[in-house]
Design a protein around this motif. Structure first.
Motif, PDB file in Angstrom:
ATOM      1  N   SER A  22       0.424   0.849  -7.468  1.00 10.87           N
ATOM      2  CA  SER A  22      -0.258   0.446  -8.706  1.00 10.87           C
ATOM      3  C   SER A  22      -0.527  -1.064  -8.761  1.00 10.87           C
ATOM      4  CB  SER A  22       0.598   0.844  -9.914  1.00 10.87           C
ATOM      5  OG  SER A  22       1.875   0.234  -9.838  1.00 10.87           O
ATOM      6  N   VAL A  23       0.192  -1.860  -7.966  1.00 14.06           N
ATOM      7  CA  VAL A  23       0.016  -3.312  -7.981  1.00 14.06           C
ATOM      8  C   VAL A  23      -0.934  -3.753  -6.882  1.00 14.06           C
ATOM      9  CG1 VAL A  23       1.162  -5.541  -7.787  1.00 14.06           C
ATOM     10  CG2 VAL A  23       2.307  -3.643  -8.960  1.00 14.06           C
ATOM     11  N   THR A  24      -0.631  -3.342  -5.631  1.00 12.84           N
ATOM     12  CA  THR A  24      -1.421  -3.814  -4.490  1.00 12.84           C
ATOM     13  C   THR A  24      -2.647  -2.954  -4.212  1.00 12.84           C
ATOM     14  OG1 THR A  24      -0.168  -2.490  -2.900  1.00 12.84           O
ATOM     15  CG2 THR A  24       0.694  -4.667  -3.426  1.00 12.84           C
ATOM     16  N   GLY A  25      -2.605  -1.721  -4.679  1.00 12.53           N
ATOM     17  CA  GLY A  25      -3.715  -0.811  -4.415  1.00 12.53           C
ATOM     18  C   GLY A  25      -3.668  -0.207  -3.029  1.00 12.53           C
ATOM     19  N   LYS A  26      -2.629  -0.519  -2.257  1.00 14.11           N
ATOM     20  CA  LYS A  26      -2.530   0.006  -0.901  1.00 14.11           C
ATOM     21  C   LYS A  26      -1.952   1.419  -0.911  1.00 14.11           C
ATOM     22  CE  LYS A  26      -1.921  -4.469   1.418  1.00 14.11           C
ATOM     23  NZ  LYS A  26      -1.038  -5.286   2.294  1.00 14.11           N
ATOM     24  N   ARG A  27      -2.340   2.173   0.119  1.00 15.91           N
ATOM     25  CA  ARG A  27      -1.856   3.546   0.244  1.00 15.91           C
ATOM     26  C   ARG A  27      -0.345   3.564   0.502  1.00 15.91           C
ATOM     27  NH1 ARG A  27      -4.497   8.263   1.424  1.00 15.91           N
ATOM     28  NH2 ARG A  27      -6.414   7.104   1.915  1.00 15.91           N
ATOM     29  N   ILE A  28       0.356   4.469  -0.159  1.00 17.32           N
ATOM     30  CA  ILE A  28       1.787   4.642   0.045  1.00 17.32           C
ATOM     31  C   ILE A  28       1.999   5.757   1.058  1.00 17.32           C
ATOM     32  CG2 ILE A  28       4.008   5.190  -1.025  1.00 17.32           C
ATOM     33  CD1 ILE A  28       2.782   4.321  -3.697  1.00 17.32           C
ATOM     34  N   GLN A  29       2.664   5.450   2.175  1.00 17.92           N
ATOM     35  CA  GLN A  29       2.905   6.449   3.206  1.00 17.92           C
ATOM     36  C   GLN A  29       4.358   6.400   3.662  1.00 17.92           C
ATOM     37  OE1 GLN A  29      -0.135   5.258   6.101  1.00 17.92           O
ATOM     38  NE2 GLN A  29      -1.298   7.104   5.584  1.00 17.92           N
ATOM     39  N   LYS A  30       4.888   7.565   4.007  1.00 14.12           N
ATOM     40  CA  LYS A  30       6.240   7.644   4.539  1.00 14.12           C
ATOM     41  C   LYS A  30       6.203   8.490   5.800  1.00 14.12           C
ATOM     42  CE  LYS A  30       8.973   6.925   0.346  1.00 14.12           C
ATOM     43  NZ  LYS A  30      10.111   7.416  -0.464  1.00 14.12           N
ATOM     44  N   MET A  31       6.786   7.964   6.880  1.00 10.89           N
ATOM     45  CA  MET A  31       6.821   8.690   8.148  1.00 10.89           C
ATOM     46  C   MET A  31       8.237   9.192   8.417  1.00 10.89           C
ATOM     47  SD  MET A  31       5.780   7.372  11.966  1.00 10.89           S
ATOM     48  CE  MET A  31       5.989   8.466  13.383  1.00 10.89           C
ATOM     49  N   ARG A  32       8.313  10.416   8.887  1.00 10.59           N
ATOM     50  CA  ARG A  32       9.599  11.001   9.265  1.00 10.59           C
ATOM     51  C   ARG A  32       9.445  11.656  10.627  1.00 10.59           C
ATOM     52  NH1 ARG A  32      10.816   8.231   5.756  1.00 10.59           N
ATOM     53  NH2 ARG A  32      12.042   8.636   3.861  1.00 10.59           N
ATOM     54  N   SER A  33      10.470  11.575  11.452  1.00 10.35           N
ATOM     55  CA  SER A  33      10.394  12.124  12.805  1.00 10.35           C
ATOM     56  C   SER A  33      11.741  12.699  13.229  1.00 10.35           C
ATOM     57  CB  SER A  33       9.952  11.035  13.789  1.00 10.35           C
ATOM     58  OG  SER A  33      10.884   9.966  13.794  1.00 10.35           O
ATOM     59  N   GLY A  34      11.756  13.279  14.454  1.00 13.89           N
ATOM     60  CA  GLY A  34      13.000  13.787  15.027  1.00 13.89           C
ATOM     61  C   GLY A  34      13.315  15.230  14.681  1.00 13.89           C
ATOM     62  N   PHE A  35      12.326  16.009  14.271  1.00 14.23           N
ATOM     63  CA  PHE A  35      12.556  17.404  13.879  1.00 14.23           C
ATOM     64  C   PHE A  35      12.365  18.327  15.079  1.00 14.23           C
ATOM     65  CE2 PHE A  35      10.898  15.117  10.182  1.00 14.23           C
ATOM     66  CZ  PHE A  35      11.955  15.303   9.296  1.00 14.23           C
ATOM     67  N   ASN A  36      13.262  19.291  15.190  1.00 16.28           N
ATOM     68  CA  ASN A  36      13.217  20.215  16.328  1.00 16.28           C
ATOM     69  C   ASN A  36      12.133  21.268  16.179  1.00 16.28           C
ATOM     70  OD1 ASN A  36      15.422  19.019  17.728  1.00 16.28           O
ATOM     71  ND2 ASN A  36      16.846  20.067  16.349  1.00 16.28           N
ATOM     72  N   THR A  37      11.815  21.645  14.948  1.00 23.56           N
ATOM     73  CA  THR A  37      10.810  22.695  14.708  1.00 23.56           C
ATOM     74  C   THR A  37       9.846  22.249  13.616  1.00 23.56           C
ATOM     75  OG1 THR A  37      12.118  23.817  13.008  1.00 23.56           O
ATOM     76  CG2 THR A  37      12.485  24.485  15.308  1.00 23.56           C
ATOM     77  N   VAL A  38       8.703  22.915  13.589  1.00 19.25           N
ATOM     78  CA  VAL A  38       7.728  22.648  12.529  1.00 19.25           C
ATOM     79  C   VAL A  38       8.326  23.009  11.169  1.00 19.25           C
ATOM     80  CG1 VAL A  38       5.485  23.326  11.583  1.00 19.25           C
ATOM     81  CG2 VAL A  38       5.747  22.974  14.035  1.00 19.25           C
ATOM     82  N   LYS A  39       9.120  24.077  11.146  1.00 21.36           N
ATOM     83  CA  LYS A  39       9.745  24.506   9.895  1.00 21.36           C
ATOM     84  C   LYS A  39      10.607  23.390   9.318  1.00 21.36           C
ATOM     85  CE  LYS A  39      12.705  28.059   7.855  1.00 21.36           C
ATOM     86  NZ  LYS A  39      13.538  29.266   8.114  1.00 21.36           N
ATOM     87  N   GLU A  40      11.413  22.740  10.145  1.00 21.52           N
ATOM     88  CA  GLU A  40      12.262  21.649   9.678  1.00 21.52           C
ATOM     89  C   GLU A  40      11.407  20.494   9.151  1.00 21.52           C
ATOM     90  OE1 GLU A  40      14.859  20.437  12.785  1.00 21.52           O
ATOM     91  OE2 GLU A  40      15.957  22.341  12.876  1.00 21.52           O
ATOM     92  N   ALA A  41      10.337  20.190   9.861  1.00 18.79           N
ATOM     93  CA  ALA A  41       9.447  19.102   9.440  1.00 18.79           C
ATOM     94  C   ALA A  41       8.780  19.436   8.113  1.00 18.79           C
ATOM     95  CB  ALA A  41       8.393  18.845  10.513  1.00 18.79           C
ATOM     96  N   ARG A  42       8.358  20.694   7.970  1.00 14.76           N
ATOM     97  CA  ARG A  42       7.695  21.114   6.733  1.00 14.76           C
ATOM     98  C   ARG A  42       8.660  21.029   5.539  1.00 14.76           C
ATOM     99  NH1 ARG A  42       5.769  25.575   8.465  1.00 14.76           N
ATOM    100  NH2 ARG A  42       3.649  24.853   8.907  1.00 14.76           N
ATOM    101  N   GLU A  43       9.906  21.412   5.752  1.00 17.82           N
ATOM    102  CA  GLU A  43      10.901  21.345   4.683  1.00 17.82           C
ATOM    103  C   GLU A  43      11.157  19.894   4.264  1.00 17.82           C
ATOM    104  OE1 GLU A  43      14.231  23.370   6.330  1.00 17.82           O
ATOM    105  OE2 GLU A  43      13.475  25.385   5.837  1.00 17.82           O
ATOM    106  N   ALA A  44      11.212  19.002   5.239  1.00 17.01           N
ATOM    107  CA  ALA A  44      11.420  17.584   4.943  1.00 17.01           C
ATOM    108  C   ALA A  44      10.225  17.013   4.185  1.00 17.01           C
ATOM    109  CB  ALA A  44      11.644  16.806   6.246  1.00 17.01           C
ATOM    110  N   TYR A  45       9.036  17.435   4.597  1.00 12.40           N
ATOM    111  CA  TYR A  45       7.819  16.984   3.898  1.00 12.40           C
ATOM    112  C   TYR A  45       7.829  17.449   2.443  1.00 12.40           C
ATOM    113  CZ  TYR A  45       2.922  16.881   2.474  1.00 12.40           C
ATOM    114  OH  TYR A  45       1.766  16.668   1.779  1.00 12.40           O
ATOM    115  N   ALA A  46       8.205  18.714   2.238  1.00 13.59           N
ATOM    116  CA  ALA A  46       8.241  19.259   0.874  1.00 13.59           C
ATOM    117  C   ALA A  46       9.237  18.500   0.004  1.00 13.59           C
ATOM    118  CB  ALA A  46       8.602  20.749   0.922  1.00 13.59           C
ATOM    119  N   GLU A  47      10.363  18.100   0.603  1.00 15.97           N
ATOM    120  CA  GLU A  47      11.380  17.353  -0.155  1.00 15.97           C
ATOM    121  C   GLU A  47      10.859  15.975  -0.549  1.00 15.97           C
ATOM    122  OE1 GLU A  47      16.044  15.871   0.289  1.00 15.97           O
ATOM    123  OE2 GLU A  47      15.053  16.956   1.913  1.00 15.97           O
ATOM    124  N   ILE A  48      10.163  15.307   0.370  1.00 12.86           N
ATOM    125  CA  ILE A  48       9.598  13.986   0.068  1.00 12.86           C
ATOM    126  C   ILE A  48       8.574  14.089  -1.059  1.00 12.86           C
ATOM    127  CG2 ILE A  48       8.082  12.170   0.965  1.00 12.86           C
ATOM    128  CD1 ILE A  48       9.452  12.478   3.646  1.00 12.86           C
TER     129      ILE A  48
END
Length: 390
Positions: A22-48
């Motif tokens: 809201s101040v800078t106008g820049k896109r807010i992004q968060k990267m996560r890695s190290g997941f063994n399966t797509v399912k684990e990655a999807r669950e982490a994404y949903a939590e974020i």
């Protein structure tokens, strides 16, 4: 839409886009890695996404509705409906929801929604608008659940009024004119005729008909069985899926004419080397657009009004009603879940039913009066007064 990718170690990673600062106008992004399966990655994404959503409203989020739709609602919605449902609705969602794309999610007000609804009403039927509005309301319901907005402004506006859609169909006479336009000595026209005839004479849904294989047809016993529906993407990508409802799984008995035409068509296919799909001329299931073109072409040749594919199902129901068949039999043949669906859809096609009932009741009860009063004590104040005057 988030993409789950593999790194060099074979681990999955993703980047979640959370709108704009809201101040800078820049896109807010968060990267996560190290997941063994797509399912684990999807669950982490949903939590974020969930954690961000819960605090987004209090932080006066500047997330645009387009960002919310693509990164939060669509992934959520895709996981809760059948793939074919999601695919079929995706284009309509993006096209109509684009009205709000450049608005902040927190800035969408009832007045904006009302204006959007008014514009839809100028171009589309109420039944279609109700479906689109329902999806839009669902998206904002999700934003409320995640704490991104305090309440759903779509509920303040409300959906458009439900209206009964007029049923379009071909009469028997119109269908006969269409049949006359086919030259079945031509292989493709023979195929085209079978498509139209089978849909008109059985009332099957297009997905049920295109999924029909010869092992589901018994020409000797004169019936076919609807056990599946076809989900068609292209000639190389299609799959069999469960029919629309449990009641859709049914046996449809065939008239002698239909049996005769199907037998001739089967022989024609066998001459081409054999084809397992009933409605196919090249061993590939027929897509609905092909059937639509056939209807359009031959309706023009026959000089009758053009109809949609589903109208052939309505035409079959109309034919049965004109033959005096009752709603329960029609329900079973069409595969409706309950008779209320049948009556709600086709009840108006019984225009003379009330008159017929009245006519049938005439003379049903024999009337003969007694020639003497056998109940003299049955009187009231009025009849006493009448006797005095007499």
């Amino acid at each position: 839409m988030v993409n789950f990718k593999k790194d060099k170690r074979g681990k999955y990673y993703f980047t979640a886009s959370l709108g704009f600062d809201s101040v800078t106008g820049k896109r807010i992004q968060k990267m996560r890695s190290g997941f063994n399966t797509v399912k684990e990655a999807r669950e982490a994404y949903a939590e974020i996404i969930s954690n961000f959503g819960k605090s987004a409203y209090s932080q006066n989020s500047t997330m645009l509705f387009e960002e919310f739709l693509n990164t939060i609602f669509l992934p959520y919605y895709k996981g809760r409906v059948k793939e074919r449902t999601y695919t079929n609705r995706l284009n309509a969602i993006k096209m109509h929801f684009s009205f709000f794309f450049k608005m902040k999610l927190t800035g969408i007000k009832p007045i904006h929604i009302q204006k959007w609804q008014n514009e839809l009403s100028e171009n589309y039927e109420n039944s279609y608008i109700r479906n689109i509005f329902g999806l839009f309301q669902m998206s904002l319901d999700r934003a409320v659940v995640l704490g991104m907005i305090p309440s759903n402004p779509a509920k303040v506006v409300g959906n458009v009024k439900k209206s009964k859609k007029e049923i379009d169909f071909w009469t028997k006479e119109e269908f006969e004119k269409v049949v006359k336009t086919f030259y079945i000595e031509d292989y493709y026209q023979h195929f085209s005729f079978i498509c139209i005839w089978l849909l008109f004479m059985t009332g099957m849904r297009i997905g049920e008909a295109t999924a029909l294989t010869w092992d589901n047809v018994n020409l000797d016993e004169k019936f076919l069985q609807v056990k599946k529906s076809l989900y068609y993407k292209n000639a190389d990508t299609y799959e069999f899926v469960e029919p629309k409802t449990r009641a859709s799984i049914r046996t449809i008995y065939l008239d002698d004419d239909t049996v005769h035409f199907l037998r001739d068509w089967k022989n024609r296919q066998d001459e081409m080397g054999g084809i397992k799909f009933v409605l196919s001329y090249n061993s590939v299931p027929t897509q609905k657009h092909t059937v639509r073109y056939i209807i359009k072409r031959h309706a023009k040749l026959a000089e009758v009004h053009d109809v949609r594919i589903h109208a052939l199902r309505h035409s079959h129901a109309s034919l049965l009603i004109s033959m005096g068949k009752n709603a329960l039999l029609i329900k079973e043949r069409l595969g409706h879940e309950d008779v209320q669906t049948t009556l709600g859809t086709y009840g108006h096609l019984y225009p003379n039913s009330s008159n017929e009932i009245a006519d049938d009741l005439k003379g049903m009860v024999n009337v003969e009066f007694t020639n003497q009063n056998i109940a003299p004590e049955v009187t009231n104040q009025f009849t006493k007064e009448v006797k005095k005057k007499v």
